[in-house]
Design an enzyme around this catalytic site. Structure first.
Site, PDB file in Angstrom:
ATOM      1  N   GLY A  10       0.844  -1.192   0.000  1.00  0.00           N
ATOM      2  CA  GLY A  10       0.000   0.000   0.000  1.00  0.00           C
ATOM      3  C   GLY A  10       0.873   1.233   0.000  1.00  0.00           C
ATOM      4  O   GLY A  10       1.985   1.222  -0.531  1.00  0.00           O
ATOM      5  N   CYS A  11       0.394   2.278   0.600  1.00  0.00           N
ATOM      6  CA  CYS A  11       1.110   3.548   0.641  1.00  0.00           C
ATOM      7  C   CYS A  11       2.483   3.362   1.295  1.00  0.00           C
ATOM      8  O   CYS A  11       2.586   2.837   2.399  1.00  0.00           O
ATOM      9  CB  CYS A  11       0.292   4.567   1.426  1.00  0.00           C
ATOM     10  SG  CYS A  11       1.155   6.119   1.724  1.00  0.00           S
ATOM     11  N   PHE A  12       3.523   3.816   0.628  1.00  0.00           N
ATOM     12  CA  PHE A  12       4.864   3.603   1.181  1.00  0.00           C
ATOM     13  C   PHE A  12       5.130   4.422   2.430  1.00  0.00           C
ATOM     14  O   PHE A  12       6.033   4.110   3.194  1.00  0.00           O
ATOM     15  CB  PHE A  12       5.974   3.750   0.153  1.00  0.00           C
ATOM     16  CG  PHE A  12       5.987   4.970  -0.731  1.00  0.00           C
ATOM     17  CD1 PHE A  12       5.550   6.209  -0.319  1.00  0.00           C
ATOM     18  CD2 PHE A  12       6.483   4.849  -2.019  1.00  0.00           C
ATOM     19  CE1 PHE A  12       5.603   7.317  -1.144  1.00  0.00           C
ATOM     20  CE2 PHE A  12       6.544   5.945  -2.866  1.00  0.00           C
ATOM     21  CZ  PHE A  12       6.096   7.194  -2.425  1.00  0.00           C
ATOM     22  N   TRP A  13       4.345   5.454   2.689  1.00  0.00           N
ATOM     23  CA  TRP A  13       4.509   6.203   3.950  1.00  0.00           C
ATOM     24  C   TRP A  13       4.210   5.287   5.128  1.00  0.00           C
ATOM     25  O   TRP A  13       4.904   5.312   6.139  1.00  0.00           O
ATOM     26  CB  TRP A  13       3.583   7.398   4.009  1.00  0.00           C
ATOM     27  CG  TRP A  13       3.782   8.457   2.979  1.00  0.00           C
ATOM     28  CD1 TRP A  13       4.872   8.666   2.175  1.00  0.00           C
ATOM     29  CD2 TRP A  13       2.846   9.481   2.631  1.00  0.00           C
ATOM     30  NE1 TRP A  13       4.669   9.740   1.369  1.00  0.00           N
ATOM     31  CE2 TRP A  13       3.429  10.272   1.618  1.00  0.00           C
ATOM     32  CE3 TRP A  13       1.574   9.810   3.079  1.00  0.00           C
ATOM     33  CZ2 TRP A  13       2.786  11.365   1.061  1.00  0.00           C
ATOM     34  CZ3 TRP A  13       0.929  10.901   2.514  1.00  0.00           C
ATOM     35  CH2 TRP A  13       1.536  11.669   1.520  1.00  0.00           C
ATOM     36  N   CYS A  14       3.156   4.465   5.006  1.00  0.00           N
ATOM     37  CA  CYS A  14       2.777   3.535   6.076  1.00  0.00           C
ATOM     38  C   CYS A  14       3.831   2.453   6.254  1.00  0.00           C
ATOM     39  O   CYS A  14       4.272   2.181   7.371  1.00  0.00           O
ATOM     40  CB  CYS A  14       1.448   2.862   5.749  1.00  0.00           C
ATOM     41  SG  CYS A  14       0.030   3.957   5.667  1.00  0.00           S
TER      42      CYS A  14
END
Length: 175
Positions: A10-14
């Site tokens: 998913g989102c690479f920030w997470c």
């Protein structure tokens, strides 16, 4: 000696935030892999036409944390049963994927994917892909959560995910 894992959850920030908290992880870099465009930008990847997946490159010390444990954390911190989506993040760039770096990683990933599928009782749609070029994301994506904890997405999506992760994996956290 170090080992590298390239994972899309998913989102690479997470995903970056989760792996930065683990003991034995020496570095985490958000980026893109799996597509057909050279040096893709975030804006290009968001068009859903480049074939890239948002990933993190995790460099770790296998004497402290092994690849199997890295994968167990990976699978417990995203939903491997949803195709091209994680929560409200929808599109092929949010696919669940493992870009294996060696035959041993491929076999370990297969084993863990089957175990996870049995545990959750649903098909695991995580893509198991051969290593491909890793393109680092733009600098403003690096350490995003740490630099922007008050941002809406960070508060609503990442903070609860990290709290759940920290509770479950207390013994694996770096000091």
């Amino acid at each position: 000696m170090t080992e590298t894992a390239v994972l899309g959850g998913g989102c690479f920030w997470c995903t970056e935030s989760v792996f930065l908290a683990l003991r034995g992880v020496l570095g985490v870099t958000p980026g893109y892999s799996g597509g057909h465009v050279q040096h893709p930008s975030y804006e290009q990847v968001c068009t859903k036409t480049t074939g890239h997946i948002e990933v993190v490159r995790v460099v770790f010390d296998p004497e402290i944390i092994d690849f199997e444990t890295v994968l167990r954390v990976f699978f417990s911190t995203h939903d491997p049963s949803t195709l091209d989506r994680q929560g409200g993040d929808v599109g092929p760039q949010y696919a669940s994927a493992i870009f294996y770096q060696s035959p041993a990683q491929k076999e370990t990933a297969r084993k863990i994917m089957l175990e996870v599928q049995d545990e959750i009782g649903e098909p695991v749609v995580t893509r198991l892909l051969e290593a491909q070029t890793f393109w680092p994301a733009e600098s403003y994506h690096h350490n995003y959560y740490a630099r922007n904890p008050g941002q809406g997405y960070c508060q609503v999506v990442i903070s609860p995910k990290l709290a759940k992760f920290r509770k479950r994996y207390t013994a694996l956290l770096s000091s």
